[in-house]
Design an enzyme around this catalytic site. Structure first.
Site, mmCIF file in Angstrom:
data_model
loop_
_atom_site.group_PDB
_atom_site.id
_atom_site.type_symbol
_atom_site.label_atom_id
_atom_site.label_comp_id
_atom_site.label_asym_id
_atom_site.label_seq_id
_atom_site.Cartn_x
_atom_site.Cartn_y
_atom_site.Cartn_z
ATOM 1 C CE LYS A 83 -4.316 0.971 2.467
ATOM 2 N NZ LYS A 83 -4.942 0.836 3.784
HETATM 3 C C1 E4P Z 1 -8.304 1.946 3.804
HETATM 4 O O1 E4P Z 1 -7.584 1.078 3.384
HETATM 5 C C2 E4P Z 1 -8.138 2.576 5.111
HETATM 6 O O2 E4P Z 1 -7.500 1.660 5.959
HETATM 7 C C3 E4P Z 1 -9.439 2.917 5.801
HETATM 8 O O3 E4P Z 1 -10.563 2.515 5.059
HETATM 9 C C4 E4P Z 1 -9.517 4.273 6.384
HETATM 10 O O4 E4P Z 1 -10.749 4.430 7.039
HETATM 11 P P1 E4P Z 1 -11.036 5.596 8.096
HETATM 12 O O5 E4P Z 1 -11.287 6.852 7.340
HETATM 13 O O6 E4P Z 1 -12.264 5.133 8.821
HETATM 14 O O7 E4P Z 1 -9.823 5.694 8.974
#
Ligand code: E4P
Length: 217
Positions: A83
């Site tokens: 990522k």
């Molecule tokens: C995506 O891969 C992120 O880990 C995640 O969806 C972020 O979500 P949040 O905005 O609830 O922290």
């Protein structure tokens, strides 16, 4: 639509894996911190719970160091997906890694033009954050509609991974639009199962079945 669990909590992942609903897992530095576990150790454990992609995020901000971190992370398991943030350095890293056949999830996407760049850089997944858009007073689902349109216009193979999912309606809208994947906290996936009329229906059937005095076993 594929379902990924957005968590680094092992028990929650195990429970979802048993339902057959789990197609992968996404983590981020905040979720790792919340788990209180060692990053490498917990990621390895998660990779053993699903055959699907498990996103593990680099923390460097420059391309050369991102590449070094990715080298360490991809050795954890074959289903690790690297990522990277949607920055110029992240896109360079995406291009290099995807060229080598490594899965890449480009995260922190907040505009359709950013998503266009991720696809051009060869991303396996792009992660538009809908909940954070909503928090900011704009409709996150409009972003998903735009990305779907653009990707279809050019037949990009990058999968739209709807992220920052907060509730059942985000999942419903994602499916209506034709997003490829959504990643949600386990509590949102569990909420998809529940319906008041299902509970009411079960209560009624149990009451009537009890009145028959019969048993199946
Ligand atoms: C995506 O891969 C992120 O880990 C995640 O969806 C972020 O979500 P949040 O905005 O609830 O922290």
């Amino acid at each position: 639509m594929k379902f990924f669990a957005d968590t680094a909590e092992i028990d929650a992942i195990k429970e979802l894996a048993e339902t057959g609903l789990l197609d992968g897992v996404t983590t981020n530095p905040s979720l790792i911190a919340k788990s209180g576990r060692d990053f490498m150790e917990v990621t390895k454990e998660i990779c053993g719970l699903t055959d699907g992609p498990v996103s593990a995020e680099v923390v460097a901000l420059d391309h050369p160091t991102m590449m070094k971190e990715a080298e360490v992370l991809r050795k954890i398991a074959d289903n690790v997906c690297i990522k990277v943030p949607l920055t110029m350095e992240g896109l360079k890293t995406c291009k290099a890694l995807s060229g080598e056949g490594t899965m890449v999830n480009v995260t922190l996407c907040f505009s359709a033009t950013q998503a266009l760049l991720a696809a051009k850089a060869g991303a396996t997944f792009v992660s538009p954050f809908v909940g954070r858009h909503d928090d900011n007073g704009t409709d996150g689902m409009d972003l998903i509609r735009d990305i779907r349109l653009i990707y279809d216009n050019y037949a990009f193979e990058t999968e739209i991974l709807v992220a920052s999912v907060r509730h059942v309606t985000h999942v419903l809208e994602s499916a209506r639009i034709g997003a490829d994947v959504m990643t949600a906290p386990p509590k949102v996936i569990h909420a998809l199962v529940r319906h008041v009329l299902t509970d009411k229906g079960i209560d009624g059937f149990m009451k009537d079945w009890g009145s028959t005095g019969q048993s199946i076993l």
